[in-house]
Write a protein that holds these residues in place. Sequence first.
Motif, PDB file in Angstrom:
ATOM      1  N   MET A   1      52.015 100.251  24.986  1.00 27.85           N
ATOM      2  CA  MET A   1      52.549  98.801  24.907  1.00 27.85           C
ATOM      3  C   MET A   1      52.330  97.909  26.487  1.00 27.85           C
ATOM      4  N   THR A   2      52.047  98.365  27.295  1.00 32.42           N
ATOM      5  CA  THR A   2      52.467  97.946  28.601  1.00 32.42           C
ATOM      6  C   THR A   2      50.933  97.641  28.520  1.00 32.42           C
ATOM      7  N   ASP A   3      50.241  98.072  28.182  1.00 30.75           N
ATOM      8  CA  ASP A   3      48.550  96.863  27.895  1.00 30.75           C
ATOM      9  C   ASP A   3      48.391  96.392  27.476  1.00 30.75           C
ATOM     10  N   TRP A   4      49.243  95.950  26.476  1.00 34.33           N
ATOM     11  CA  TRP A   4      48.893  94.993  25.699  1.00 34.33           C
ATOM     12  C   TRP A   4      49.447  93.805  26.033  1.00 34.33           C
ATOM     13  N   ILE A   5      50.617  93.563  27.043  1.00 34.57           N
ATOM     14  CA  ILE A   5      51.625  92.971  27.577  1.00 34.57           C
ATOM     15  C   ILE A   5      50.646  92.796  28.765  1.00 34.57           C
ATOM     16  N   ASN A   6      49.905  93.396  29.438  1.00 35.54           N
ATOM     17  CA  ASN A   6      49.662  92.888  30.894  1.00 35.54           C
ATOM     18  C   ASN A   6      47.871  92.579  30.625  1.00 35.54           C
ATOM     19  N   ASP A   7      47.552  93.007  28.975  1.00 37.71           N
ATOM     20  CA  ASP A   7      46.149  92.496  29.083  1.00 37.71           C
ATOM     21  C   ASP A   7      46.645  90.732  27.871  1.00 37.71           C
ATOM     22  N   ASN A   8      47.579  90.924  27.801  1.00 38.12           N
ATOM     23  CA  ASN A   8      47.961  89.375  26.757  1.00 38.12           C
ATOM     24  C   ASN A   8      49.399  88.952  27.222  1.00 38.12           C
ATOM     25  N   LEU A   9      49.357  88.805  29.195  1.00 40.65           N
ATOM     26  CA  LEU A   9      50.451  88.132  29.593  1.00 40.65           C
ATOM     27  C   LEU A   9      51.350  87.083  29.302  1.00 40.65           C
ATOM     28  N   TRP A  10      49.851  85.896  29.189  1.00 41.87           N
ATOM     29  CA  TRP A  10      50.006  84.763  29.005  1.00 41.87           C
ATOM     30  C   TRP A  10      50.791  84.558  27.336  1.00 41.87           C
ATOM     31  N   VAL A  11      50.831  85.411  26.436  1.00 41.57           N
ATOM     32  CA  VAL A  11      51.301  85.281  25.222  1.00 41.57           C
ATOM     33  C   VAL A  11      53.314  85.757  25.772  1.00 41.57           C
ATOM     34  N   VAL A  12      53.023  86.357  26.405  1.00 43.49           N
ATOM     35  CA  VAL A  12      54.477  86.771  27.019  1.00 43.49           C
ATOM     36  C   VAL A  12      55.189  85.389  28.299  1.00 43.49           C
ATOM     37  N   TRP A  13      54.685  84.229  28.532  1.00 43.91           N
ATOM     38  CA  TRP A  13      54.456  83.055  28.723  1.00 43.91           C
ATOM     39  C   TRP A  13      54.802  82.057  27.474  1.00 43.91           C
ATOM     40  N   ILE A  14      54.295  82.412  26.770  1.00 42.92           N
ATOM     41  CA  ILE A  14      54.648  81.275  26.441  1.00 42.92           C
ATOM     42  C   ILE A  14      55.752  81.901  25.467  1.00 42.92           C
ATOM     43  N   GLY A  15      55.664  83.268  24.695  1.00 41.74           N
ATOM     44  CA  GLY A  15      57.064  83.539  24.333  1.00 41.74           C
ATOM     45  C   GLY A  15      58.631  83.004  24.690  1.00 41.74           C
ATOM     46  N   VAL A  16      58.533  83.254  26.766  1.00 41.96           N
ATOM     47  CA  VAL A  16      59.228  82.413  27.316  1.00 41.96           C
ATOM     48  C   VAL A  16      59.491  81.096  27.397  1.00 41.96           C
ATOM     49  N   ALA A  17      58.846  80.488  27.462  1.00 43.92           N
ATOM     50  CA  ALA A  17      58.775  79.236  27.400  1.00 43.92           C
ATOM     51  C   ALA A  17      58.855  78.528  26.288  1.00 43.92           C
ATOM     52  N   VAL A  18      59.233  78.834  25.121  1.00 43.94           N
ATOM     53  CA  VAL A  18      59.669  78.633  23.581  1.00 43.94           C
ATOM     54  C   VAL A  18      60.976  78.700  23.836  1.00 43.94           C
ATOM     55  N   VAL A  19      61.546  80.028  24.344  1.00 41.12           N
ATOM     56  CA  VAL A  19      62.784  80.604  24.074  1.00 41.12           C
ATOM     57  C   VAL A  19      64.003  79.532  25.019  1.00 41.12           C
ATOM     58  N   LEU A  20      62.924  79.734  26.250  1.00 37.22           N
ATOM     59  CA  LEU A  20      62.998  77.962  27.064  1.00 37.22           C
ATOM     60  C   LEU A  20      63.884  77.170  26.710  1.00 37.22           C
ATOM     61  N   ALA A  21      63.257  76.225  25.610  1.00 35.75           N
ATOM     62  CA  ALA A  21      63.063  74.866  25.153  1.00 35.75           C
ATOM     63  C   ALA A  21      63.900  74.940  23.949  1.00 35.75           C
ATOM     64  N   VAL A  22      63.687  75.969  23.200  1.00 36.78           N
ATOM     65  CA  VAL A  22      65.302  76.125  22.327  1.00 36.78           C
ATOM     66  C   VAL A  22      66.182  76.059  22.445  1.00 36.78           C
ATOM     67  N   ALA A  23      66.327  76.900  23.521  1.00 34.52           N
ATOM     68  CA  ALA A  23      68.002  77.095  24.068  1.00 34.52           C
ATOM     69  C   ALA A  23      67.831  75.638  25.131  1.00 34.52           C
ATOM     70  N   GLU A  24      67.821  75.033  26.131  1.00 35.94           N
ATOM     71  CA  GLU A  24      67.780  73.678  26.089  1.00 35.94           C
ATOM     72  C   GLU A  24      67.638  72.767  25.526  1.00 35.94           C
ATOM     73  N   LEU A  25      67.599  72.898  24.118  1.00 36.61           N
ATOM     74  CA  LEU A  25      68.060  72.271  23.357  1.00 36.61           C
ATOM     75  C   LEU A  25      69.526  72.202  22.941  1.00 36.61           C
ATOM     76  N   LEU A  26      69.982  72.748  22.978  1.00 32.65           N
ATOM     77  CA  LEU A  26      71.897  73.568  22.415  1.00 32.65           C
ATOM     78  C   LEU A  26      72.303  72.889  24.144  1.00 32.65           C
ATOM     79  N   SER A  27      72.003  72.763  25.358  1.00 35.06           N
ATOM     80  CA  SER A  27      72.554  72.402  26.769  1.00 35.06           C
ATOM     81  C   SER A  27      72.027  71.081  27.313  1.00 35.06           C
ATOM     82  N   LEU A  28      70.524  70.445  27.068  1.00 35.03           N
ATOM     83  CA  LEU A  28      70.954  69.420  27.406  1.00 35.03           C
ATOM     84  C   LEU A  28      70.868  68.725  28.666  1.00 35.03           C
ATOM     85  N   GLU A  29      70.716  69.471  29.451  1.00 35.16           N
ATOM     86  CA  GLU A  29      71.011  69.650  30.948  1.00 35.16           C
ATOM     87  C   GLU A  29      69.595  69.063  31.301  1.00 35.16           C
TER      88      GLU A  29
END
Length: 149
Positions: A1-29
């Motif tokens: 699992m750790t190897d996959w995250i290290n090899d595909n770290l960009w996917v993790v960052w995109i996932g984080v970006a999507v979660v943050l963008a959706v949360a922004e829709l709730l806060s609008l700050e």
Amino acid sequence: MTDWINDNLWVVWIGVAVVLAVAELLSLELVLVMFAVAAVAAAALAPFVPPWVTMIVFGVVSILLLGVIRPRFRRKLHSGPTLTVGHHNLVGHVAVVDEPVSDLGGRVAIDGELWTARTRSGEQFDVGARLTVVSIEGATAVVAGKVAP
């Protein structure tokens, strides 16, 4: 699992970006969206640099966006004409007497609309006089002093 995250770290960052963008829709700050953009910047660099560099990029871009871009966006969003709503925006406007106005009552036209009116001073104004709206009390405009034509 750790190897996959290290090899595909960009996917993790995109996932984080999507979660943050959706949360922004709730806060609008405009805070979480800045973090989401920083996560996209980290994702863009993830295939080319070590993971610790992506964390630094995320932090630096977040700070720059929050300190420089967010204040400008907020100013832009909150600038523009102030829209006064309701009858309070009539205070200070010119009222033209339609029926003689005294402290007992009368009628004036304010911006083309007819209003019941009265004075506070006990003065009486004849038809055609131009007065200033001092306040609005219920459906009655309180007027005073003649305005130059």
